[in-house]
Design an enzyme around this catalytic site. Structure first.
Site, PDB file in Angstrom:
ATOM      1  N   ASP A   1     -41.852 -59.842  79.074  1.00  0.00           N
ATOM      2  CA  ASP A   1     -41.734 -59.648  80.511  1.00  0.00           C
ATOM      3  C   ASP A   1     -40.337 -59.253  80.947  1.00  0.00           C
ATOM      4  O   ASP A   1     -39.382 -59.316  80.184  1.00  0.00           O
ATOM      5  CB  ASP A   1     -42.091 -60.948  81.226  1.00  0.00           C
TER       6      ASP A   1
ATOM      7  N   ARG B   1     -46.193 -58.785  81.458  1.00  0.00           N
ATOM      8  CA  ARG B   1     -46.776 -59.412  80.264  1.00  0.00           C
ATOM      9  C   ARG B   1     -48.169 -58.868  79.953  1.00  0.00           C
ATOM     10  O   ARG B   1     -48.606 -58.880  78.814  1.00  0.00           O
ATOM     11  CB  ARG B   1     -46.880 -60.928  80.452  1.00  0.00           C
TER      12      ARG B   1
ATOM     13  N   GLU C   1     -42.670 -65.901  67.556  1.00  0.00           N
ATOM     14  CA  GLU C   1     -41.895 -65.344  68.665  1.00  0.00           C
ATOM     15  C   GLU C   1     -42.381 -63.943  69.007  1.00  0.00           C
ATOM     16  O   GLU C   1     -42.847 -63.222  68.127  1.00  0.00           O
ATOM     17  CB  GLU C   1     -40.420 -65.242  68.263  1.00  0.00           C
TER      18      GLU C   1
ATOM     19  N   LYS D   1     -35.110 -57.285  66.799  1.00  0.00           N
ATOM     20  CA  LYS D   1     -34.080 -56.410  67.363  1.00  0.00           C
ATOM     21  C   LYS D   1     -32.721 -56.821  66.789  1.00  0.00           C
ATOM     22  O   LYS D   1     -31.937 -57.496  67.452  1.00  0.00           O
ATOM     23  CB  LYS D   1     -34.080 -56.520  68.887  1.00  0.00           C
TER      24      LYS D   1
ATOM     25  N   ASP E   1     -34.037 -61.414  69.372  1.00  0.00           N
ATOM     26  CA  ASP E   1     -32.973 -60.587  69.923  1.00  0.00           C
ATOM     27  C   ASP E   1     -31.637 -61.116  69.396  1.00  0.00           C
ATOM     28  O   ASP E   1     -31.296 -60.881  68.240  1.00  0.00           O
ATOM     29  CB  ASP E   1     -33.068 -60.664  71.452  1.00  0.00           C
TER      30      ASP E   1
ATOM     31  N   VAL F   1     -37.636 -53.994  76.379  1.00  0.00           N
ATOM     32  CA  VAL F   1     -39.070 -53.737  76.252  1.00  0.00           C
ATOM     33  C   VAL F   1     -39.889 -54.801  76.963  1.00  0.00           C
ATOM     34  O   VAL F   1     -39.473 -55.954  77.102  1.00  0.00           O
ATOM     35  CB  VAL F   1     -39.500 -53.637  74.771  1.00  0.00           C
TER      36      VAL F   1
ATOM     37  N   GLY G   1     -43.563 -65.755  76.208  1.00  0.00           N
ATOM     38  CA  GLY G   1     -43.647 -64.410  75.659  1.00  0.00           C
ATOM     39  C   GLY G   1     -44.563 -64.233  74.473  1.00  0.00           C
ATOM     40  O   GLY G   1     -45.175 -63.182  74.308  1.00  0.00           O
TER      41      GLY G   1
END
Length: 182
Positions: A162, A168, A102, A134, A106, A156, A47
């Site tokens: 993704d 992506r 990152e 987040k 999350d 998101v 990511g």
């Protein structure tokens, strides 16, 4: 682009992303001494690869770059809470400052696990630079040193992020319509 029709709304445009990444790179550059050993920026694959690439090109200091992979989502929309390391570092981080890069923080489980892993590998210190933060889903508390943007509690995609390895390549960050992940 056909993928655009899968997006409910755009949260950050490519221009807004570029501006914020430049600000984060400037913060990193000013926070670190040019006389210190080169920090190692460790991108969390897959990511963070787009964010990491944009970020490192704008840092005005000597740096090293490596990747680590921790799988915690699979094809779902929520972290399992038990990340599995599937790719380790190539570089030796013993005695070095590591900036863990990152795409999004999350629950915090993956980042906390990776911080512990990097410390066990001998990193003198570990800080976290995340494009999105987040906090609504945070289960593990730690300080995110550089954060691009506060992310509302949406699923998101784009800018490296993704769903099931798709989206992506979107140049912006958008909210994925629920019908595409439900």
């Amino acid at each position: 682009m056909a993928l655009d029709s899968h997006i409910e709304k755009v949260l950050w445009t490519a221009g807004e992303i570029s501006d914020r990444v430049a600000e984060l790179a400037a913060e990193i550059t000013s926070d670190l001494s040019p006389n210190s050993p080169a920090p190692v920026l460790v991108g969390v694959a897959t990511g963070a690869f787009v964010f990491l690439a944009d970020l490192v090109r704008q840092i005005k200091l000597p740096i090293s770059v490596d990747f680590i992979r921790a799988d915690s989502y699979g094809a779902g929309t929520e972290s399992t809470g038990a990340p599995r390391l599937s790719l380790d570092l190539k570089l030796d981080v013993t005695g070095k400052h590591v900036i863990l890069v990152e795409d999004i923080v999350d629950s915090g489980s993956t980042v906390a696990s990776l911080i512990g892993h990097l410390e066990k590998k001998g990193a003198s210190s570990v800080s976290v630079c995340a494009f999105l933060d987040k906090p609504a889903r945070r289960k593990v508390e730690f300080r995110v040193v550089g954060s691009g943007n506060y992310c509302p509690d949406y699923f998101v995609v784009g800018y490296g992020m993704d769903f099931a390895e798709v989206y992506r390549n979107l140049p912006y960050v958008g909210v994925l319509k629920p019908e595409f992940y439900s």
